[in-house]
Every structure is written in structure tokens, then in C-alpha cells.
Design a protein around this motif. Structure first.
Motif, PDB file in Angstrom:
ATOM      1  N   GLN A   1      -4.661   1.502   4.675  1.00  0.00           N
ATOM      2  CA  GLN A   1      -3.342   1.682   5.196  1.00  0.00           C
ATOM      3  C   GLN A   1      -2.404   1.760   4.186  1.00  0.00           C
ATOM      4  O   GLN A   1      -2.099   1.032   3.304  1.00  0.00           O
ATOM      5  CB  GLN A   1      -2.882   0.530   6.248  1.00  0.00           C
ATOM      6  CG  GLN A   1      -1.929   0.410   7.021  1.00  0.00           C
ATOM      7  CD  GLN A   1      -2.080   1.312   8.487  1.00  0.00           C
ATOM      8  OE1 GLN A   1      -3.371   1.578   8.549  1.00  0.00           O
ATOM      9  NE2 GLN A   1      -1.200   1.851   9.025  1.00  0.00           N
ATOM     10  N   VAL A   2      -1.425   2.576   4.451  1.00  0.00           N
ATOM     11  CA  VAL A   2      -0.145   3.046   3.538  1.00  0.00           C
ATOM     12  C   VAL A   2       1.014   2.892   4.538  1.00  0.00           C
ATOM     13  O   VAL A   2       1.211   3.640   5.472  1.00  0.00           O
ATOM     14  CB  VAL A   2      -0.470   4.421   2.988  1.00  0.00           C
ATOM     15  CG1 VAL A   2       0.992   4.737   2.236  1.00  0.00           C
ATOM     16  CG2 VAL A   2      -1.657   4.112   2.106  1.00  0.00           C
ATOM     17  N   GLN A   3       2.050   2.115   3.953  1.00  0.00           N
ATOM     18  CA  GLN A   3       3.404   2.389   4.629  1.00  0.00           C
ATOM     19  C   GLN A   3       4.053   3.017   3.551  1.00  0.00           C
ATOM     20  O   GLN A   3       4.261   2.730   2.307  1.00  0.00           O
ATOM     21  CB  GLN A   3       3.689   0.719   4.848  1.00  0.00           C
ATOM     22  CG  GLN A   3       3.206   0.253   5.946  1.00  0.00           C
ATOM     23  CD  GLN A   3       3.561  -1.070   6.524  1.00  0.00           C
ATOM     24  OE1 GLN A   3       4.165  -1.842   5.671  1.00  0.00           O
ATOM     25  NE2 GLN A   3       3.426  -1.407   7.726  1.00  0.00           N
ATOM     26  N   SER A  25       3.431   1.309  -0.079  1.00  0.00           N
ATOM     27  CA  SER A  25       2.581   0.137   0.138  1.00  0.00           C
ATOM     28  C   SER A  25       1.133   0.171  -0.119  1.00  0.00           C
ATOM     29  O   SER A  25       0.700   1.439   0.514  1.00  0.00           O
ATOM     30  CB  SER A  25       2.956  -0.917   0.928  1.00  0.00           C
ATOM     31  OG  SER A  25       2.609  -0.426   2.216  1.00  0.00           O
ATOM     32  N   GLY A  26       0.383  -0.406  -0.722  1.00  0.00           N
ATOM     33  CA  GLY A  26      -1.100  -0.359  -0.863  1.00  0.00           C
ATOM     34  C   GLY A  26      -1.579   0.245  -2.011  1.00  0.00           C
ATOM     35  O   GLY A  26      -0.881   0.748  -2.665  1.00  0.00           O
ATOM     36  N   TYR A  32      -4.000   9.413  -3.085  1.00  0.00           N
ATOM     37  CA  TYR A  32      -3.499   9.931  -1.527  1.00  0.00           C
ATOM     38  C   TYR A  32      -2.862  11.289  -2.256  1.00  0.00           C
ATOM     39  O   TYR A  32      -1.964  11.276  -3.262  1.00  0.00           O
ATOM     40  CB  TYR A  32      -2.700   9.489  -0.941  1.00  0.00           C
ATOM     41  CG  TYR A  32      -3.258   8.440   0.004  1.00  0.00           C
ATOM     42  CD1 TYR A  32      -4.344   7.568  -0.637  1.00  0.00           C
ATOM     43  CD2 TYR A  32      -2.995   8.251   1.349  1.00  0.00           C
ATOM     44  CE1 TYR A  32      -4.887   6.533   0.269  1.00  0.00           C
ATOM     45  CE2 TYR A  32      -3.741   7.260   2.134  1.00  0.00           C
ATOM     46  CZ  TYR A  32      -4.595   6.341   1.443  1.00  0.00           C
ATOM     47  OH  TYR A  32      -5.154   5.406   2.209  1.00  0.00           O
ATOM     48  N   GLN A 107      -1.877  11.474   7.339  1.00  0.00           N
ATOM     49  CA  GLN A 107      -2.232  10.492   8.140  1.00  0.00           C
ATOM     50  C   GLN A 107      -0.982   9.233   8.015  1.00  0.00           C
ATOM     51  O   GLN A 107      -1.066   8.829   9.027  1.00  0.00           O
ATOM     52  CB  GLN A 107      -3.593   9.570   7.826  1.00  0.00           C
ATOM     53  CG  GLN A 107      -4.752  10.305   7.844  1.00  0.00           C
ATOM     54  CD  GLN A 107      -5.088  11.371   6.612  1.00  0.00           C
ATOM     55  OE1 GLN A 107      -4.675  11.020   5.511  1.00  0.00           O
ATOM     56  NE2 GLN A 107      -5.742  12.394   7.280  1.00  0.00           N
ATOM     57  N   TYR A 108      -0.307   9.308   7.144  1.00  0.00           N
ATOM     58  CA  TYR A 108       0.825   8.374   7.033  1.00  0.00           C
ATOM     59  C   TYR A 108       2.051   8.983   6.913  1.00  0.00           C
ATOM     60  O   TYR A 108       2.254   9.841   6.132  1.00  0.00           O
ATOM     61  CB  TYR A 108       0.684   7.425   5.969  1.00  0.00           C
ATOM     62  CG  TYR A 108      -0.863   6.602   6.263  1.00  0.00           C
ATOM     63  CD1 TYR A 108      -1.871   7.090   5.281  1.00  0.00           C
ATOM     64  CD2 TYR A 108      -1.049   5.591   7.056  1.00  0.00           C
ATOM     65  CE1 TYR A 108      -3.054   6.452   5.495  1.00  0.00           C
ATOM     66  CE2 TYR A 108      -2.341   4.953   7.136  1.00  0.00           C
ATOM     67  CZ  TYR A 108      -3.135   5.646   6.313  1.00  0.00           C
ATOM     68  OH  TYR A 108      -4.597   4.924   6.488  1.00  0.00           O
TER      69      TYR A 108
END
Length: 119
Positions: A1-3, A25-26, A32, A107-108
């Protein structure tokens, strides 16, 4: 998960510059691909620029080539979009996005930062 959280937007006169940041974050951010997109009022979201995981390969929309520069600092988990020679037509909400290896879609997404260029 990435924010992802964008910052650096604002109001600038035509011909001016802004530098957008995208804090991630992450622990996997460095793996990526990262992109910047924008959406102007009444228009669809469009691609602006992207950069691969290592920062060695970039891609730009024709409308920003030569004016915008995308970069990243994986040690800081941060991506950047340096925007020079801004034009009123660059006015939009700018979003950063991250794409996992092996995927063709992002995705993010961040929530966006407003950039307004006055004439």
C-alpha cells in the motif's frame, strides 16, 4: 500500500514557475513507476509526465515538453514536478500517481494540488 500527498501548488503568473512535490509512504515506493496527471475544469484527466522506478527514464506529454521536468528522490520517498514557463492553459488540479511493476495502470493516487496560472 502506498499513500501519496501532493504539495506545492498555488497561484502564479504566466511565465512563472512552480515545483510540485509528491510525498509517498511505504517502503516499496522505490519500486513503483510514478506519474503526474492533471485535470482542468470541465475536462478529462490527462497525462503530464512519468518516471521509472530508478529515475533513469522519463516521459512527457507534448504540451509540457521542454517546460516541465519530472524527478524523484527514492531516499526521501518523494517525487517532483518542476514546472517552468507556465501558461494559463496549465491551470488544473495536479495529481501524482504510483504504478506497481508489471501493471499498465496506476493503482495509487494522491488527492491533488491546485495550480492556477494567471494571464
Amino acid at each position: 500500500q502506498v499513500q501519496l500527498v501532493e504539495s506545492g501548488g498555488g497561484l502564479v503568473q504566466a511565465g512563472g514557475s512552480l515545483r510540485l512535490s509528491c510525498a509517498a509512504s511505504g517502503r516499496t515506493f522505490s519500486t513503483y513507476r510514478m506519474g503526474w496527471f492533471r485535470q482542468a475544469p470541465g475536462k478529462e484527466r490527462e497525462f503530464v509526465a512519468s518516471i521509472n522506478s530508478s529515475g533513469g527514464s522519463t516521459s512527457y506529454a507534448d504540451s509540457v515538453k521542454g517546460r516541465f521536468t519530472i524527478s524523484r528522490d527514492n531516499a526521501k520517498n518523494t517525487g517532483y514536478l518542476q514546472m517552468n514557463s507556465l501558461k494559463p492553459e496549465d491551470t488544473a488540479v495536479y495529481y501524482c500517481a504510483a504504478r506497481m511493476p508489471g501493471f499498465n495502470t496506476y493503482q495509487y493516487w494522491g488527492r491533488g494540488t491546485q495550480v492556477t496560472v494567471s494571464s
